[in-house]
Write a protein that holds these residues in place. Structure first.
Motif, mmCIF file in Angstrom:
data_model
loop_
_atom_site.group_PDB
_atom_site.id
_atom_site.type_symbol
_atom_site.label_atom_id
_atom_site.label_comp_id
_atom_site.label_asym_id
_atom_site.label_seq_id
_atom_site.Cartn_x
_atom_site.Cartn_y
_atom_site.Cartn_z
ATOM 1 N N ASP A 81 0.930 3.608 -3.124
ATOM 2 C CA ASP A 81 0.207 5.133 -2.698
ATOM 3 C C ASP A 81 0.906 6.240 -3.420
ATOM 4 N N LYS A 99 0.822 -1.229 0.046
ATOM 5 C CA LYS A 99 -0.082 -0.103 0.096
ATOM 6 C C LYS A 99 0.914 1.310 -0.176
ATOM 7 N N HIS A 127 -0.954 8.965 -4.852
ATOM 8 C CA HIS A 127 -1.942 8.987 -3.752
ATOM 9 C C HIS A 127 -1.109 9.730 -2.577
#
Length: 382
Positions: free
Chosen positions: A367, A363, A372
């Motif tokens: 990201d 993650k 993100h």
């Protein structure tokens, strides 16, 4: 190699762009098989001793032409890189730590005595290629464009000597997961017979000669042991358990262990092989080490790890997780490793728990890669 009187690098300002008149149809993302679909264009540039570098050219994707005596065909004088471009939620294309890839590519080329070039000039040309091929950049997470810079000796002389000609290029391939199973944990075979790299050799460089010898062990691991990949070991004396764990044929490997302790709460340690010249300095490897050190939750060590220590950690229930990491796979959970003597070492923790190392790293890295999370590691190319 003497380059007296010749340009010491090609220049991005001289870039020539020849657009295709027959653009291809992009296949559905779910039909992509890693490394088999290519975009409409590629980048090439050639060096000839005494003349220097020619103009870098973006041209329609197609076959390369070379002399049958080209040194790369006979002596394996070639190197390459692997990096990815990602499309973020804002629609912008991004690269992940491209400075590290460019530096490693130049280092590999220098080890083979290929013609020198300026990595920044190459990076500028690469960005122009990516802009031209923007329509190929998938807009779905888990998918990206795999970028393959390569360089080889195109010298057409049957002799083991420093090359007088160099061909450099970049091709692009839209890809999904490296392993067809995606992020499902895989089983790996520990090869205690074949050696991936010796001290003083080429293990720390991304040259073709490091990869061709891994095919036979990989096929054996799959057909005889049902394993997706191989982890190599390096013997130390006659005791097999003293052998050092090296890396996989396609990625670096890491082990999350509980340290032996009489205390109620045991300390944990993330271990991976040190960069001793036999290990490829992976960009994802470096990123994992930096991220986990920043967490401050457990020790993060680059140190030798023997098969005996791994066996003991498994037998005592201290082998928490094993991961492979690399540009192609990013983070790959490993469920178990198998040895030729029949031993199987399985992890305690399983993929899917939000608190596992594999889940957290996947993650955090994705990201950053997809934009993100703001990070200096994520570099827009437009």
């Amino acid at each position: 190699m003497s380059t007296a009187g010749a340009a010491d690098t090609f220049k991005s300002a001289d870039l020539v762009v020849q657009e295709t008149k027959s653009p291809k149809t992009m296949p559905p993302l779910e039909d992509l098989k890693f490394g088999t679909t290519f975009t409409d264009h590629m980048l090439t540039v050639d060096f000839v001793e005494g003349e220097g570098w020619g103009k870098p050219t973006i041209k329609p994707f197609g076959f390369l032409s070379m002399h049958p005596a080209a040194q790369v065909l006979h002596y394996g004088m070639g190197c390459f890189e692997g990096m990815k471009a990602y499309r973020g939620p804002d629609g912008r294309g991004r690269l992940f730590r491209p400075d590290m890839n460019m530096a490693r590519f130049a280092k590999s080329a220098q080890r083979l005595h290929l013609a020198n070039f300026d990595s920044q000039e190459l990076f500028t040309c690469l960005k122009e290629l990516l802009k031209l091929e923007k329509r190929w950049l998938p807009d779905k997470e888990g998918y990206s464009i795999y970028i393959r810079p390569f360089a080889f000796s195109s010298t057409h002389t049957l002799g083991v000597a420093a090359p007088s000609r160099t061909t450099l290029g970049v091709i692009l391939s839209p890809v999904g997961p490296y392993f067809r199973s995606g992020l499902t944990p895989v089983d790996m075979f520990i090869d205690e017979k074949h050696i991936r790299a010796w001290p003083g050799g080429m293990g720390e460089h991304k040259v073709g000669g490091n990869y061709a010898p891994t095919i036979s062990p990989m096929v054996y691991a799959a057909t005889e042991h049902g394993c997706s990949q191989v982890i190599y070991s390096f013997p130390q004396g006659s005791d097999p358990d003293n052998a050092l764990i090296s890396e996989s044929g396609a990625m670096n490997v890491m082990f999350l262990l509980e340290k032996p302790s009489m205390r109620p709460v045991k300390d944990r340690e993330l271990v991976t092989a040190p960069l001793d010249g036999t290990i490829l300095p992976g960009v994802t490897r470096d990123s994992v080490l930096e991220l986990t050190r920043g967490w401050g939750e457990f020790e993060v060590n680059e140190r030798p790890l023997t098969l005996g220590e791994l066996k003991l950690a498994h037998d005592e229930g201290r082998l928490l997780e094993m991961i492979g990491c690399g540009t192609a796979c990013i983070i790959q959970p490993i469920a178990s490793v198998k040895r030729g003597n029949g031993d199987v070492y399985e992890t305690v923790q399983r993929w899917g728990d939000v608190n596992t190392l594999t889940t957290r790293l996947t993650k955090q890295l994705t990201d950053i890669q997809f934009g993100h999370t703001d990070s200096e590691w994520s570099v827009p190319f437009e």
